[in-house]
Structures are given as structure tokens and as C-alpha cells.
Write an enzyme that holds these catalytic residues in place. Structure first.
Site, PDB file in Angstrom:
ATOM      1  N   GLU A 176       0.802  -1.224   0.000  1.00  0.00           N
ATOM      2  CA  GLU A 176       0.000   0.000   0.000  1.00  0.00           C
ATOM      3  C   GLU A 176       0.839   1.282   0.000  1.00  0.00           C
ATOM      4  O   GLU A 176       0.789   2.064   0.971  1.00  0.00           O
ATOM      5  CB  GLU A 176      -0.965   0.024   1.188  1.00  0.00           C
ATOM      6  CG  GLU A 176      -1.941  -1.134   1.205  1.00  0.00           C
ATOM      7  CD  GLU A 176      -3.058  -0.969   2.230  1.00  0.00           C
ATOM      8  OE1 GLU A 176      -3.002  -0.021   3.039  1.00  0.00           O
ATOM      9  OE2 GLU A 176      -3.999  -1.774   2.201  1.00  0.00           O
ATOM     10  N   GLU A 381      -5.125  -8.601   1.053  1.00  0.00           N
ATOM     11  CA  GLU A 381      -5.769  -8.275   2.331  1.00  0.00           C
ATOM     12  C   GLU A 381      -7.252  -8.066   2.096  1.00  0.00           C
ATOM     13  O   GLU A 381      -7.658  -7.421   1.128  1.00  0.00           O
ATOM     14  CB  GLU A 381      -5.224  -6.971   2.954  1.00  0.00           C
ATOM     15  CG  GLU A 381      -3.866  -7.088   3.581  1.00  0.00           C
ATOM     16  CD  GLU A 381      -3.391  -5.777   4.192  1.00  0.00           C
ATOM     17  OE1 GLU A 381      -4.226  -4.969   4.651  1.00  0.00           O
ATOM     18  OE2 GLU A 381      -2.166  -5.557   4.206  1.00  0.00           O
TER      19      GLU A 381
HETATM   20  C1  GBH Z   1      -4.320  -1.989   5.557  1.00  0.00           C
HETATM   21  O1  GBH Z   1      -4.459  -0.637   5.458  1.00  0.00           O
HETATM   22  C2  GBH Z   1      -2.950  -2.270   6.045  1.00  0.00           C
HETATM   23  O2  GBH Z   1      -2.151  -2.859   5.042  1.00  0.00           O
HETATM   24  C3  GBH Z   1      -2.914  -3.066   7.303  1.00  0.00           C
HETATM   25  O3  GBH Z   1      -1.645  -2.974   7.873  1.00  0.00           O
HETATM   26  C4  GBH Z   1      -4.013  -2.584   8.214  1.00  0.00           C
HETATM   27  O4  GBH Z   1      -3.930  -3.130   9.491  1.00  0.00           O
HETATM   28  C5  GBH Z   1      -5.311  -2.943   7.572  1.00  0.00           C
HETATM   29  O5  GBH Z   1      -5.378  -2.502   6.255  1.00  0.00           O
HETATM   30  C6  GBH Z   1      -6.536  -2.457   8.322  1.00  0.00           C
HETATM   31  O6  GBH Z   1      -6.568  -1.079   8.384  1.00  0.00           O
HETATM   32  O7  GBH Z   1     -10.784   7.654   5.034  1.00  0.00           O
HETATM   33  O8  GBH Z   1      -9.570   8.611   3.247  1.00  0.00           O
HETATM   34  O9  GBH Z   1      -8.374   7.796   5.124  1.00  0.00           O
HETATM   35  C7  GBH Z   1      -5.698  -0.192   4.983  1.00  0.00           C
HETATM   36  C8  GBH Z   1      -5.693   1.295   4.990  1.00  0.00           C
HETATM   37  C9  GBH Z   1      -8.027   1.689   4.812  1.00  0.00           C
HETATM   38  C10 GBH Z   1      -6.357   3.276   4.083  1.00  0.00           C
HETATM   39  C11 GBH Z   1      -9.089   2.657   4.445  1.00  0.00           C
HETATM   40  C12 GBH Z   1      -7.417   4.209   3.746  1.00  0.00           C
HETATM   41  C13 GBH Z   1      -9.671   4.935   4.324  1.00  0.00           C
HETATM   42  C14 GBH Z   1      -9.425   6.089   3.449  1.00  0.00           C
HETATM   43  N1  GBH Z   1      -6.745   1.925   4.278  1.00  0.00           N
HETATM   44  N2  GBH Z   1      -8.661   3.926   4.270  1.00  0.00           N
HETATM   45  S1  GBH Z   1      -9.547   7.644   4.275  1.00  0.00           S
END
Ligand code: GBH
Length: 478
Positions: A176, A381
């Protein structure tokens, strides 16, 4: 088409890989053991106000000492693969911007033992080389805003691939990069916590460069290695499909999807993203020849999917809605998106506040297949946080997570039925763990952790997932 099982349910292909996923800083603990030096997440989590409740990864779920028990759990569940990450500061603890420094044999030894334990349990490891724990010394020299970080990353990647091959056949360069760049350097809710949009765009390029340089270097040193890249692609759309929202969709698609996909898969940056962000940066950190270096098509594209991304054009006539999946956001991760809003969604949400809509997983996998035919895909994931409680009977009855998983596995099957070459699924996560800026307040595991005792307890979802895996991929109706 997908074979039917005896009950008329649907079934995954026989060679489908069934796994779970974790990441080093989220589970290992033992941050000062084995010669490890600090990463940006040590610094960030120890900075007051950055992580909920002041939580840190110092102990986490103590996987560094309990990995044999955790592998035994995977074996008991019948999982066939496991996506883990390697902590860079364990491997080259003295890395600096200009030199990798000596390899720490103790760090390699930990991962060799873990890999041996997995292989003995019949579980094929897939190793993520960078899941956000950048050595602090590199951040002190500019971190991902500095191209030397990408150069050192490629050297570190070769060290790991040489040490863990052939037992580990698959290396995922980055997890990511969207999060590393925009949450780390623009919104600042992730380490290193900077709030500088120009820096975030430099980080985007140097992360892409890191993928390209590492891929080339691993392929030269370990020709049999299978290389992956994991992106958190957005299924971005507007509620009404109104043409007035098209520009919002295009901008978010550009910043989250195409600015990573296009250079890596096609060797060019999207013109519209360069134009949209011209007032923020002139992109002069892209040097001659860089796009040839970045353009390294992986053997498999990893897709992480949790939640849909719904956008709308905002014309300033009413208060702007920003559905904020990162409750601590103080600056936007969305560069040049002043006229974009993220409307609150109706319906079910997870404990993170993320809306639930499994269709996005099908849409993304089918889109990747359509735009890049022949590119193997994996779901690296997918999973959900829910407010799990340890019940009086000693179990964790997380029917909400089972529902989420069943719907999303169904969405993966839908994509396979539409021809997408999806080779495996890694459930996030095996264990409850350190959920970044939310600390231990959010539980993503199918295995419950008691953070006082480190006792592991299978949740109902673990038993449910195990049944799917052991049945050879038969998806039950319940
Ligand atoms: C993943 O990140 C990671 O790879 C992992 O380490 C983590 O534990 C897992 O997922 C759960 O979170 O509202 O605009 O900020 C996911 C991260 C999730 C990033 C949703 C952006 C919302 C966008 N993403 N997210 S915002």
C-alpha cells in the site's frame, strides 16, 4: 464457470491459495531485541498524541517470541499460505542514506526460523518487504522524499530474497504505497507524520522507484523469485453516476489507483494527475530514465480491499462531507481535491466506520483483468474490525465478521467467474494486532488476543474460515 458443491453452493478453483496476512510492526513486539534499531513507527508511536491511548508496538502480540504457537494455529486452521512482512531495521540496523551497512545475521535468523516453521507446517510463506517500518535513520535523511531510500531498499530486498529463497517463493515489494505516501507525508496520521503535499508526491515517485529497483535487483539475484506488488486500490464511484461528479471520480482514481498502476505497468505517469498537482510540485524529482526503472511489471498484483470509496462534486454551497475512515485526520491526504467530498454512506459499517460493500472487490479484480489481461491477481488483504467480546462461554461469536467474509469471498468468486485470474486470498488478519494510529482499540483478527495475558482464542470466524479452507473452497450459504 465455477464448479458447484454438493449442496449447490459455490466452490473456488482447486489450486486456490488460502491464507491470512499480518505485518511485522503490528505483531512482533521485541523492538529492541535481536539487534533491531528503531523504525519510523517506533518514533511515531512514542510521540504523544499520535496513536490512540498512547499504544505502541513495543510488545504488540509478542509474535517474535510466540511465532511457533501462531504457526500452529495456522496449521490447525488448515491454511495453505501466509503473508508476513520482514522488518527492515532487523535486517540492516545500521543502514544510512548512502550505505546499507552490515547485514544483521540475528535478524535474518529470526525470519529463517519462522519460515522453517511454516514450511514444516505445510504453509507457503509470501513475504512483504516493506510494510511501513522504515529505518528511522533513513527518515532522518528525508525518508521516501529522498531517492536514496529507494536505492537502499533494493539492496535490502536482495539480502532478504537471497536469505529466504527458495523456501519463500514470493516477495511483495511494497504494501500500500498510497498509505506510505499520503498518510505518512500529507495527512500525517501515519509515520513519519509529515503534512507536506509536495513531499507526499515525491514519496509516491520514490516508492514506485523502490518497487522497480527492487524488482530488477531480485530478478537478477534470485531468478526464480516471484515478485508481487500490493496496492490498496479504490473502487471509486459517485452515488448517482451524475456527470457533475465525474471530475471527483477521476481525481481520486488518479491519486489512488493510476499514479501507481500506470508507471509500474505501463511506464508513464497519468497526464491528468501531473496537471492537477502542478501547483503543488513540478515533479522534478523524476529523473531521466526513471520511468524505465519503475516500469517493472510484477508477476502478481496484490489487491487489498476493505471498503468502497464514494465521492461527489462539492460546489461550496453546503458544508462539505468528509467521511473520515481515519478519525484522527487533521490534514487531508487528498491533494488537489478541494472540490471533492466523501459523503457518509448509509447501511452497515465496520468498527472502523468503513461502509461495507463487497461489490467493490469484484469490480476492482475485473477491472484489473480487463485493463491488464494476463496479470495474475491475489487478494492480499481483506477483512474487518468489529467490537468483539470474549463471551462467558470462552468463545468470540463474531457473526458480523463471518457475514463480511462470506460476502467478500463471494465477490472474489464473482470476479473469477468473470475471468479474473485470482490465485489466492489472504484474510486480514490472523491475529488481533496494533492497528496503526488506532492502537489496540480495533480488532481485525480471526484469533482474539487478550492483551494482558497474550492468550490466543479462536473466534467463530476462524472456525468458519477453516471450514471453507478444509472443504477445498466450498462457500457455505451461512
Ligand atoms: C491496511 O491498510 C494495512 O495494510 C494493514 O496494515 C491494516 O492493518 C489494515 O489494512 C486495516 O486497516 O478515510 O480517506 O483515510 C488499509 C488502509 C483503509 C487506508 C481505508 C485508507 C480509508 C481512506 N486503508 N482507508 S480515508
Amino acid at each position: 464457470s465455477t464448479p458447484q458443491d454438493d449442496e449447490g453452493g459455490r466452490r473456488f478453483p482447486p489450486d486456490f491459495a488460502w491464507g491470512s496476512a499480518t505485518a511485522s510492526y503490528q505483531i512482533e513486539g521485541a523492538v529492541a531485541e535481536g539487534g533491531r534499531t528503531p523504525s519510523i513507527w517506533d518514533t511515531f508511536s512514542h510521540t504523544p498524541g499520535k496513536v490512540q491511548d498512547g499504544d505502541t508496538g513495543d510488545v504488540a502480540v509478542d509474535h517474535y517470541h510466540r511465532f511457533r504457537e501462531d504457526v500452529a494455529i495456522m496449521r490447525e486452521l488448515g491454511l495453505t499460505t501466509y503473508r508476513m512482512s520482514v522488518a527492515w531495521p532487523r535486517i540492516t540496523p545500521d543502514v544510512g542514506p548512502d550505505a546499507l551497512g552490515p547485514v544483521n545475521e540475528e535478524g535474518l535468523a529470526f525470519y529463517r526460523e519462522l519460515v522453517a516453521e511454516l514450511v514444516a507446517a505445510g504453509i507457503e510463506p509470501a513475504v512483504t518487504l516493506y510494510h511501513w517500518d522504515l529505518p528511522q535513520a533513513l527518515e532522518d535523511a528525508g525518508g521516501w522524499t529522498d531517492r536514496r531510500t529507494a536505492e537502499r531498499f533494493a539492496e535490502y530486498a536482495v539480502v532478504v530474497a537471497q536469505a529466504l529463497s527458495p523456501e519463500v517463493p514470493t516477495y511483495i515489494t511494497l504494501n500500500e504505497p498510497w498509505c506510505s505516501a499520503y498518510l505518512g507525508y500529507a495527512s500525517g496520521v501515519h509515520a513519519p507524520g509529515r503534512q507536506d503535499p509536495a513531499a507526499a508526491l515525491a514519496a509516491v515517485h520514490h516508492l514506485n522507484l523502490a518497487h522497480g529497483l527492487a524488482t530488477t535487483a531480485i530478478r537478477a539475484a534470485v531468478p526464480d523469485a516471484r515478485i508481487g506488488l500490493t496496492l490498496n486500490l479504490a473502487w471509486v464511484h459517485s452515488e448517482a453516476g451524475d456527470p457533475a461528479d465525474d471530475d471527483a471520480v477521476r481525481r481520486v482514481d488518479g491519486l489512488q489507483n493510476r499514479v501507481f498502476l500506470d508507471p509500474v505497468l505501463e511506464g508513464r505517469y497519468p497526464d491528468d494527475v501531473l496537471a492537477d498537482t502542478a501547483a503543488v510540485t513540478d515533479w522534478s524529482f523524476i529523473q531521466d530514465g526513471d520511468l524505465d526503472l519503475v516500469h517493472q511489471v510484477p508477476d502478481v498484483l496484490g489487491v487489498n480491499y476493505y471498503s468502497p470509496t464514494v465521492v461527489r462534486h462539492w460546489d461550496g454551497s453546503r458544508p462539505r462531507q468528509i467521511a473520515d475512515g481515519h478519525g484522527l485526520t487533521v490534514a487531508t491526504p487528498w491533494i488537489a481535491c478541494d472540490e471533492v467530498e466523501f459523503p457518509e454512506q448509509p447501511g452497515l459499517h465496520t468498527e472502523m466506520g468503513w461502509p461495507i460493500d463487497a461489490r467493490g472487490l469484484t469490480e476492482l479484480l475485473v477491472r484489473m483483468h480487463r485493463e491488464h489481461p494476463g496479470l495474475d491477481l491475489m487478494v492480499t488483504e481483506n477483512g474487518a474490525a468489529f467490537p468483539d467480546v470474549l463471551a462467558d462461554d470462552g468463545g468470540v461469536h463474531d457473526q458480523d465478521r463471518i457475514d463480511y467474509l462470506r460476502d467478500h469471498l463471494g465477490a472474489v468468486l464473482d470476479a473469477i467467474e468473470q475471468g479474473a485470474p485470482v490465485r489466492g486470498y489472504f484474510l486480514w488478519s490472523l491475529l488481533d494486532n496494533f492497528e496503526w494510529s488506532f492502537g489496540y482499540s480495533k480488532r481485525f483478527g480471526i484469533v482474539h488476543i487478550d492483551y494482558d495475558t497474550q492468550v490466543r482464542t479462536l473466534k467463530d470466524s476462524a472456525r468458519w474460515y477453516s471450514q471453507v479452507v478444509r472443504s477445498g473452497g466450498a462457500l457455505p450459504h451461512q
